[in-house]
Every structure is written in C-alpha cells, then in structure tokens.
Scaffold this motif. Structure first.
Motif, PDB file in Angstrom:
ATOM      1  N   ALA A  11       8.438  -3.299   1.115  1.00  0.00           N
ATOM      2  CA  ALA A  11       8.627  -3.304  -0.333  1.00  0.00           C
ATOM      3  C   ALA A  11       7.495  -4.085  -1.001  1.00  0.00           C
ATOM      4  CB  ALA A  11       9.964  -3.929  -0.688  1.00  0.00           C
ATOM      5  N   ALA A  12       7.033  -3.556  -2.124  1.00  0.00           N
ATOM      6  CA  ALA A  12       5.998  -4.215  -2.911  1.00  0.00           C
ATOM      7  C   ALA A  12       6.561  -4.509  -4.295  1.00  0.00           C
ATOM      8  CB  ALA A  12       4.761  -3.329  -3.023  1.00  0.00           C
ATOM      9  N   TYR A  13       6.031  -5.557  -4.935  1.00  0.00           N
ATOM     10  CA  TYR A  13       6.460  -5.879  -6.290  1.00  0.00           C
ATOM     11  C   TYR A  13       5.229  -6.157  -7.133  1.00  0.00           C
ATOM     12  CZ  TYR A  13       9.405  -7.312 -10.110  1.00  0.00           C
ATOM     13  OH  TYR A  13      10.032  -7.359 -11.327  1.00  0.00           O
ATOM     14  N   LEU A  14       5.108  -5.417  -8.220  1.00  0.00           N
ATOM     15  CA  LEU A  14       4.033  -5.619  -9.176  1.00  0.00           C
ATOM     16  C   LEU A  14       4.591  -6.435 -10.328  1.00  0.00           C
ATOM     17  CD1 LEU A  14       1.186  -5.022 -10.237  1.00  0.00           C
ATOM     18  CD2 LEU A  14       2.107  -2.952 -11.259  1.00  0.00           C
ATOM     19  N   THR A  15       4.162  -7.674 -10.434  1.00  0.00           N
ATOM     20  CA  THR A  15       4.609  -8.562 -11.495  1.00  0.00           C
ATOM     21  C   THR A  15       3.717  -8.343 -12.703  1.00  0.00           C
ATOM     22  OG1 THR A  15       5.287 -10.190  -9.845  1.00  0.00           O
ATOM     23  CG2 THR A  15       5.042 -10.970 -12.098  1.00  0.00           C
ATOM     24  N   ILE A  16       4.313  -7.949 -13.814  1.00  0.00           N
ATOM     25  CA  ILE A  16       3.542  -7.696 -15.024  1.00  0.00           C
ATOM     26  C   ILE A  16       3.514  -8.938 -15.910  1.00  0.00           C
ATOM     27  CG2 ILE A  16       3.456  -6.308 -17.133  1.00  0.00           C
ATOM     28  CD1 ILE A  16       4.513  -3.978 -15.373  1.00  0.00           C
ATOM     29  N   GLU A  17       4.672  -9.549 -16.127  1.00  0.00           N
ATOM     30  CA  GLU A  17       4.758 -10.794 -16.889  1.00  0.00           C
ATOM     31  C   GLU A  17       4.350 -11.950 -15.987  1.00  0.00           C
ATOM     32  OE1 GLU A  17       5.496 -11.646 -20.105  1.00  0.00           O
ATOM     33  OE2 GLU A  17       5.559  -9.524 -20.618  1.00  0.00           O
ATOM     34  N   GLN A  18       3.696 -12.952 -16.535  1.00  0.00           N
ATOM     35  CA  GLN A  18       3.251 -14.097 -15.744  1.00  0.00           C
ATOM     36  C   GLN A  18       4.418 -14.805 -15.067  1.00  0.00           C
ATOM     37  OE1 GLN A  18       0.170 -13.491 -15.194  1.00  0.00           O
ATOM     38  NE2 GLN A  18      -0.680 -15.444 -15.781  1.00  0.00           N
ATOM     39  N   LYS A  19       5.493 -15.042 -15.827  1.00  0.00           N
ATOM     40  CA  LYS A  19       6.657 -15.734 -15.284  1.00  0.00           C
ATOM     41  C   LYS A  19       7.884 -14.885 -15.523  1.00  0.00           C
ATOM     42  CE  LYS A  19       5.178 -20.498 -15.789  1.00  0.00           C
ATOM     43  NZ  LYS A  19       5.544 -21.820 -16.325  1.00  0.00           N
ATOM     44  N   ILE A  20       8.597 -14.596 -14.455  1.00  0.00           N
ATOM     45  CA  ILE A  20       9.868 -13.881 -14.565  1.00  0.00           C
ATOM     46  C   ILE A  20      10.944 -14.861 -14.110  1.00  0.00           C
ATOM     47  CG2 ILE A  20      11.255 -11.915 -13.835  1.00  0.00           C
ATOM     48  CD1 ILE A  20       8.652 -10.398 -13.290  1.00  0.00           C
ATOM     49  N   ARG A  33      12.682   8.779  -5.097  1.00  0.00           N
ATOM     50  CA  ARG A  33      11.714   9.678  -4.465  1.00  0.00           C
ATOM     51  C   ARG A  33      12.319  10.060  -3.118  1.00  0.00           C
ATOM     52  NH1 ARG A  33       7.897  11.902  -7.082  1.00  0.00           N
ATOM     53  NH2 ARG A  33       6.702  11.903  -5.177  1.00  0.00           N
ATOM     54  N   PRO A  34      13.198  11.059  -3.083  1.00  0.00           N
ATOM     55  CA  PRO A  34      13.927  11.405  -1.860  1.00  0.00           C
ATOM     56  C   PRO A  34      13.014  11.533  -0.640  1.00  0.00           C
ATOM     57  CG  PRO A  34      14.753  12.682  -3.702  1.00  0.00           C
ATOM     58  CD  PRO A  34      13.518  11.958  -4.191  1.00  0.00           C
ATOM     59  N   GLY A  35      13.409  10.838   0.409  1.00  0.00           N
ATOM     60  CA  GLY A  35      12.646  10.880   1.651  1.00  0.00           C
ATOM     61  C   GLY A  35      11.425   9.990   1.664  1.00  0.00           C
ATOM     62  N   GLN A  36      11.111   9.345   0.544  1.00  0.00           N
ATOM     63  CA  GLN A  36       9.919   8.500   0.473  1.00  0.00           C
ATOM     64  C   GLN A  36      10.248   7.065   0.110  1.00  0.00           C
ATOM     65  OE1 GLN A  36       7.639  10.763  -2.408  1.00  0.00           O
ATOM     66  NE2 GLN A  36       6.381  11.587  -0.763  1.00  0.00           N
ATOM     67  N   GLY A  37      11.137   6.851  -0.818  1.00  0.00           N
ATOM     68  CA  GLY A  37      11.462   5.512  -1.285  1.00  0.00           C
ATOM     69  C   GLY A  37      11.894   5.563  -2.737  1.00  0.00           C
ATOM     70  N   ASP A  38      12.007   4.397  -3.332  1.00  0.00           N
ATOM     71  CA  ASP A  38      12.421   4.283  -4.731  1.00  0.00           C
ATOM     72  C   ASP A  38      11.469   3.370  -5.479  1.00  0.00           C
ATOM     73  OD1 ASP A  38      14.736   5.805  -4.246  1.00  0.00           O
ATOM     74  OD2 ASP A  38      15.897   4.022  -3.734  1.00  0.00           O
ATOM     75  N   ILE A  39      11.408   3.582  -6.787  1.00  0.00           N
ATOM     76  CA  ILE A  39      10.651   2.713  -7.685  1.00  0.00           C
ATOM     77  C   ILE A  39      11.655   2.149  -8.671  1.00  0.00           C
ATOM     78  CG2 ILE A  39       8.820   2.594  -9.405  1.00  0.00           C
ATOM     79  CD1 ILE A  39       7.627   5.105  -7.938  1.00  0.00           C
ATOM     80  N   GLU A  53       9.213  -2.684  -8.755  1.00  0.00           N
ATOM     81  CA  GLU A  53       9.433  -2.808  -7.314  1.00  0.00           C
ATOM     82  C   GLU A  53       9.260  -1.444  -6.668  1.00  0.00           C
ATOM     83  OE1 GLU A  53      12.593  -4.646  -4.117  1.00  0.00           O
ATOM     84  OE2 GLU A  53      13.294  -4.227  -6.139  1.00  0.00           O
ATOM     85  N   VAL A  54       8.544  -1.416  -5.566  1.00  0.00           N
ATOM     86  CA  VAL A  54       8.320  -0.170  -4.828  1.00  0.00           C
ATOM     87  C   VAL A  54       8.976  -0.333  -3.454  1.00  0.00           C
ATOM     88  CG1 VAL A  54       6.624   1.438  -3.910  1.00  0.00           C
ATOM     89  CG2 VAL A  54       6.126   0.201  -6.031  1.00  0.00           C
ATOM     90  N   ILE A  55      10.082   0.365  -3.277  1.00  0.00           N
ATOM     91  CA  ILE A  55      10.812   0.337  -2.015  1.00  0.00           C
ATOM     92  C   ILE A  55      10.361   1.559  -1.219  1.00  0.00           C
ATOM     93  CG2 ILE A  55      13.095   0.377  -0.949  1.00  0.00           C
ATOM     94  CD1 ILE A  55      14.099  -0.721  -3.735  1.00  0.00           C
ATOM     95  N   GLY A  56       9.818   1.308  -0.030  1.00  0.00           N
ATOM     96  CA  GLY A  56       9.161   2.371   0.729  1.00  0.00           C
ATOM     97  C   GLY A  56       7.680   2.362   0.392  1.00  0.00           C
ATOM     98  N   ALA A  57       7.139   1.152   0.284  1.00  0.00           N
ATOM     99  CA  ALA A  57       5.762   0.975  -0.192  1.00  0.00           C
ATOM    100  C   ALA A  57       4.732   1.697   0.670  1.00  0.00           C
ATOM    101  CB  ALA A  57       5.426  -0.511  -0.277  1.00  0.00           C
ATOM    102  N   VAL A  65      -4.373   0.001  -1.471  1.00  0.00           N
ATOM    103  CA  VAL A  65      -3.616  -0.754  -2.479  1.00  0.00           C
ATOM    104  C   VAL A  65      -2.820  -1.861  -1.809  1.00  0.00           C
ATOM    105  CG1 VAL A  65      -1.715  -0.592  -4.153  1.00  0.00           C
ATOM    106  CG2 VAL A  65      -3.518   1.131  -4.146  1.00  0.00           C
ATOM    107  N   LEU A  66      -2.137  -1.549  -0.716  1.00  0.00           N
ATOM    108  CA  LEU A  66      -1.335  -2.566  -0.024  1.00  0.00           C
ATOM    109  C   LEU A  66      -2.211  -3.702   0.514  1.00  0.00           C
ATOM    110  CD1 LEU A  66       1.264  -0.369   1.871  1.00  0.00           C
ATOM    111  CD2 LEU A  66       1.611  -1.758  -0.192  1.00  0.00           C
ATOM    112  N   ALA A  67      -3.448  -3.403   0.894  1.00  0.00           N
ATOM    113  CA  ALA A  67      -4.343  -4.413   1.416  1.00  0.00           C
ATOM    114  C   ALA A  67      -4.721  -5.447   0.359  1.00  0.00           C
ATOM    115  CB  ALA A  67      -5.608  -3.761   1.982  1.00  0.00           C
ATOM    116  N   THR A  68      -4.615  -5.105  -0.914  1.00  0.00           N
ATOM    117  CA  THR A  68      -4.961  -6.047  -1.985  1.00  0.00           C
ATOM    118  C   THR A  68      -3.781  -6.938  -2.377  1.00  0.00           C
ATOM    119  OG1 THR A  68      -4.352  -4.559  -3.799  1.00  0.00           O
ATOM    120  CG2 THR A  68      -6.610  -4.389  -2.951  1.00  0.00           C
ATOM    121  N   ALA A  69      -2.593  -6.642  -1.865  1.00  0.00           N
ATOM    122  CA  ALA A  69      -1.396  -7.389  -2.251  1.00  0.00           C
ATOM    123  C   ALA A  69      -1.291  -8.717  -1.513  1.00  0.00           C
ATOM    124  CB  ALA A  69      -0.148  -6.542  -1.950  1.00  0.00           C
ATOM    125  N   ASP A  70      -0.649  -9.678  -2.175  1.00  0.00           N
ATOM    126  CA  ASP A  70      -0.328 -10.947  -1.538  1.00  0.00           C
ATOM    127  C   ASP A  70       0.834 -10.702  -0.586  1.00  0.00           C
ATOM    128  OD1 ASP A  70      -2.182 -12.210  -3.209  1.00  0.00           O
ATOM    129  OD2 ASP A  70      -0.664 -12.620  -4.732  1.00  0.00           O
TER     130      ASP A  70
END
Length: 72
Positions: A11-20, A33-39, A53-57, A65-70
């Motif tokens: 799972a990946a999470y793209l934070t748009i606001e600085q503080k949530i 996204r059947p068979g792939q994951g959910d957004i 949030e990207v479930i099934g990243a 893209v995943l390589a740039t994530a923390d």
C-alpha cells in the motif's frame, strides 16, 4: 506532497496536506479496480482532499514511482 510505501502491506499513501491530524479524514471515497487494488481518497470536513491511499500499489503504480516513495 509526500508518498510513503509499505511493501509488506503493498500500500502507498500520497499525502497532499502537510499535516493530517488523526480523525481529520471524515470522508473516504473508494475507487475499486477489480483484480488490481483500490484507490481511497481521503477528504476533510470542508471537502478538501487530504491524501490518496493506493491499495495494491505494485499493481497500480510503476516500479519507478514506488522507488521514489519513503518506506513506511
């Protein structure tokens, strides 16, 4: 913006606001996204998009893209 990725949960999470703050995402809109994951789009009480949030990243995002994530 910042993106984190949990490889164990695939799972990946793209934070748009600085503080949530805990509990500030009061509406979640799920794009299936059947068979792939959910957004999941997280919105606050004013209707502003806080993050995505990207479930099934691995299936929905490129390896580049995943390589740039923390790791998170």
């Amino acid at each position: 913006m910042r993106m984190s990725y949990d490889s164990e949960a695939n799972a990946a999470y793209l934070t748009i606001e600085q503080k949530i703050l805990d509990g500030s995402a009061i509406e979640n809109v799920v794009v299936e996204r059947p068979g792939q994951g959910d957004i999941v789009l997280d919105f606050d009480a004013d209707g502003r998009l806080l993050g995505v949030e990207v479930i099934g990243a691995r299936e929905l995002l490129s390896a580049d893209v995943l390589a740039t994530a923390d790791e998170g």
